[in-house]
Design a protein around this motif. Structure first.
Motif, short mmCIF file in Angstrom:
data_model
loop_
_atom_site.label_atom_id
_atom_site.label_comp_id
_atom_site.label_asym_id
_atom_site.label_seq_id
_atom_site.Cartn_x
_atom_site.Cartn_y
_atom_site.Cartn_z
N PHE A 201 33.03 50.10 39.80
CA PHE A 201 31.86 49.25 40.06
C PHE A 201 31.76 48.13 39.03
O PHE A 201 31.34 47.00 39.37
N ASP A 202 32.14 48.42 37.77
CA ASP A 202 32.17 47.36 36.77
C ASP A 202 33.18 46.29 37.18
O ASP A 202 32.92 45.08 37.05
N TRP A 203 34.32 46.74 37.68
CA TRP A 203 35.38 45.81 38.09
C TRP A 203 34.92 44.95 39.26
O TRP A 203 35.13 43.74 39.27
N LEU A 204 34.30 45.57 40.25
CA LEU A 204 33.83 44.83 41.42
C LEU A 204 32.78 43.79 41.02
O LEU A 204 32.82 42.64 41.49
N GLU A 205 31.86 44.18 40.15
CA GLU A 205 30.81 43.27 39.72
C GLU A 205 31.40 42.06 38.99
O GLU A 205 31.00 40.91 39.24
N GLU A 206 32.38 42.32 38.11
CA GLU A 206 32.98 41.24 37.33
C GLU A 206 33.86 40.34 38.19
O GLU A 206 33.70 39.12 38.20
N LYS A 207 34.78 40.94 38.93
CA LYS A 207 35.74 40.15 39.70
C LYS A 207 35.09 39.41 40.87
O LYS A 207 35.56 38.35 41.29
N GLY A 208 34.03 39.97 41.41
CA GLY A 208 33.35 39.33 42.52
C GLY A 208 32.17 38.48 42.10
O GLY A 208 31.52 37.86 42.95
N GLU B 291 40.43 40.30 47.75
CA GLU B 291 41.07 39.09 48.29
C GLU B 291 40.91 37.91 47.35
O GLU B 291 41.89 37.22 47.02
N VAL B 292 39.67 37.64 46.91
CA VAL B 292 39.43 36.44 46.10
C VAL B 292 39.97 36.61 44.68
O VAL B 292 40.30 35.62 44.01
N SER B 293 40.09 37.85 44.20
CA SER B 293 40.58 38.09 42.85
C SER B 293 42.10 38.09 42.79
O SER B 293 42.69 37.98 41.71
N GLY B 294 42.74 38.24 43.95
CA GLY B 294 44.20 38.30 43.99
C GLY B 294 44.75 39.61 43.48
O GLY B 294 45.95 39.71 43.17
N ALA B 295 43.92 40.63 43.38
CA ALA B 295 44.36 41.94 42.88
C ALA B 295 45.30 42.62 43.86
O ALA B 295 45.26 42.35 45.07
N PRO C 127 47.77 49.52 38.46
CA PRO C 127 47.16 50.61 37.70
C PRO C 127 45.68 50.34 37.46
O PRO C 127 45.29 49.21 37.14
N PHE C 128 44.87 51.38 37.65
CA PHE C 128 43.43 51.20 37.46
C PHE C 128 42.77 52.54 37.14
O PHE C 128 42.89 53.49 37.91
N ASP C 129 42.11 52.61 36.01
CA ASP C 129 41.30 53.77 35.63
C ASP C 129 42.07 55.10 35.80
O ASP C 129 41.57 56.05 36.38
N GLY C 130 43.29 55.12 35.29
CA GLY C 130 44.08 56.34 35.32
C GLY C 130 44.80 56.62 36.63
O GLY C 130 45.45 57.66 36.77
N ALA C 131 44.68 55.72 37.58
CA ALA C 131 45.36 55.90 38.87
C ALA C 131 45.75 54.49 39.36
O ALA C 131 46.28 53.70 38.60
N THR C 132 45.49 54.20 40.63
CA THR C 132 45.67 52.84 41.14
C THR C 132 44.34 52.36 41.70
O THR C 132 43.43 53.16 41.94
N LEU C 133 44.25 51.07 41.93
CA LEU C 133 43.03 50.51 42.52
C LEU C 133 42.78 51.16 43.88
O LEU C 133 41.64 51.52 44.20
N ALA C 134 43.82 51.35 44.68
CA ALA C 134 43.67 51.98 45.98
C ALA C 134 43.15 53.40 45.85
O ALA C 134 42.30 53.84 46.63
#
Length: 342
Positions: A276-283, A199-203, A208-215
């Motif tokens: 987890f890297d993405w969550l740590e950085e974006k959050g 929500e806060v990152s606006g993602a 596309p994320f890590d060869g698939a989608t974020l979902a």
């Protein structure tokens, strides 16, 4: 006044009957020796095999948490059933128990047979992965209790272990090795924080994320470790295990440790999935908070003697697991935490 009926009040008995018929084939595929009767009775029957000399039953119950909110939003109902099974069967596994059977509880405001059948088919798949039987369950249609399009899930697993083979961690001592089995992602924990980060990152969930989608990466179903751990138990003595759920490594590993010892874990000893890297950085999440909320890529911790560590790793790899040497058990000094991630 017009004539009233249960259907007019919002409950469809016919839909419930249709759901039972739809899920019977999936449930039938999970049947194992010991199951007596079939789905549809008032109670489920299971006979503990005579191969057990002094059987102890081990039980567990859990849900899926707010991961369900993403299932609703994304229309992904096929894998949360596996999540449900995993949370209970992995819990009872840590005491050395083989899962015998599972029951599910599905509650909703208005029964959508298509959605419910997808969910329960996922439950059946989870049972197949765990080698246990989907022996029964309950579907509750309660108009006005849940918002339209939403439901809740709970699950209950029962397993068995020989009394003299219970794994309780009491023999863990300094010098033992801490191994970690890779997770498939966040599993079913930390989703309130995950949703907040998005929500806060606006993602966008479809980005596309890590060869698939974020979902895709977030909704990856919880890994079920039952068959691989039971196989390794035949080859190596496992002294203790911890299922890494809410609370992460630093709160779950201590649950299996005896007094006076500490699990000292090297945070660089395993490859952390990109999510987890993405969550740590974006959050902008503190590293300690990351280890307290998420599994960070380790879904199960296994503690063995130092001389058994290599054999255990090879056995887990042969069983299909990605395994890491996380650290070791050391003497715990007064005032120190029972588990530290360095």
């Amino acid at each position: 006044m017009s004539q009233l009926s249960y259907a007019a009040a919002g409950v469809s008995i016919d839909a419930g009957d249709e759901l039972v018929e739809r899920i019977k084939p999936a449930a039938k595929r999970t049947l194992i020796p010991g199951v007596l009767g079939s789905i549809g009775g008032f109670g489920a029957l299971f006979e503990v095999g005579k191969e057990y000399k002094n059987p102890v039953l081990v039980t567990g119950t859990d849900g899926v948490g707010t991961k369900l909110m993403l299932a609703f939003r994304l229309g992904r109902h096929d894998t949360v059933g596996q999540d449900l099974v995993a949370m209970s069967v992995n819990d009872i596994l840590v005491q050395g128990a083989k899962s015998l059977f599972f029951l599910d509880y599905y509650a909703c405001g208005k029964l959508d047979v298509d959605v419910a059948s997808r969910v329960v088919t996922g439950v059946a798949k989870g049972c197949e992965l765990a080698g246990c039987a989907l022996i029964g369950g309950e579907t509750a249609e309660m108009p006005g209790m849940y918002p339209e399009g939403e439901y809740d899930l709970a699950g209950f697993a029962v397993g068995v272990v020989e009394k003299d083979q219970i794994i309780d961690g009491t023999t863990i001592c300094p010098g033992d090795v801490v191994l970690g089995l890779a997770s498939s992602g966040p599993h079913s924990n930390g989703f309130s924080l995950i949703r907040k980060v998005v929500e806060v990152s606006g993602a966008d969930w479809s980005m596309p994320f890590d060869g698939a989608t974020l979902a895709d990466r977030v909704m990856e179903p919880t890994r079920i470790y039952v068959k691989s751990v039971l196989e390794v138990m035949k080859q190596v003595t496992i002294k203790g295990m911890a299922h890494i759920t809410g609370g992460g490594l630093i709160e779950n590993v201590p649950r299996v440790l005896p007094e006076g010892v500490q699990a000292r874990i090297d945070g660089a000893s395993w490859t952390r999935p990109a999510i987890f890297d993405w969550l740590e950085e974006k959050g902008n999440i503190d590293r300690h908070e990351m280890h307290r909320v998420f599994n960070n890529g380790i879904g199960m911790v296994v503690i063995v003697k130092a001389e058994d560590a290599d054999k255990a790793k090879q056995a887990f790899e042969a069983a299909g697991e990605k395994v890491f040497t996380l650290g070791s058990v050391v003497e715990r000094l007064e005032g120190e935490a029972a588990c530290v991630v360095l």
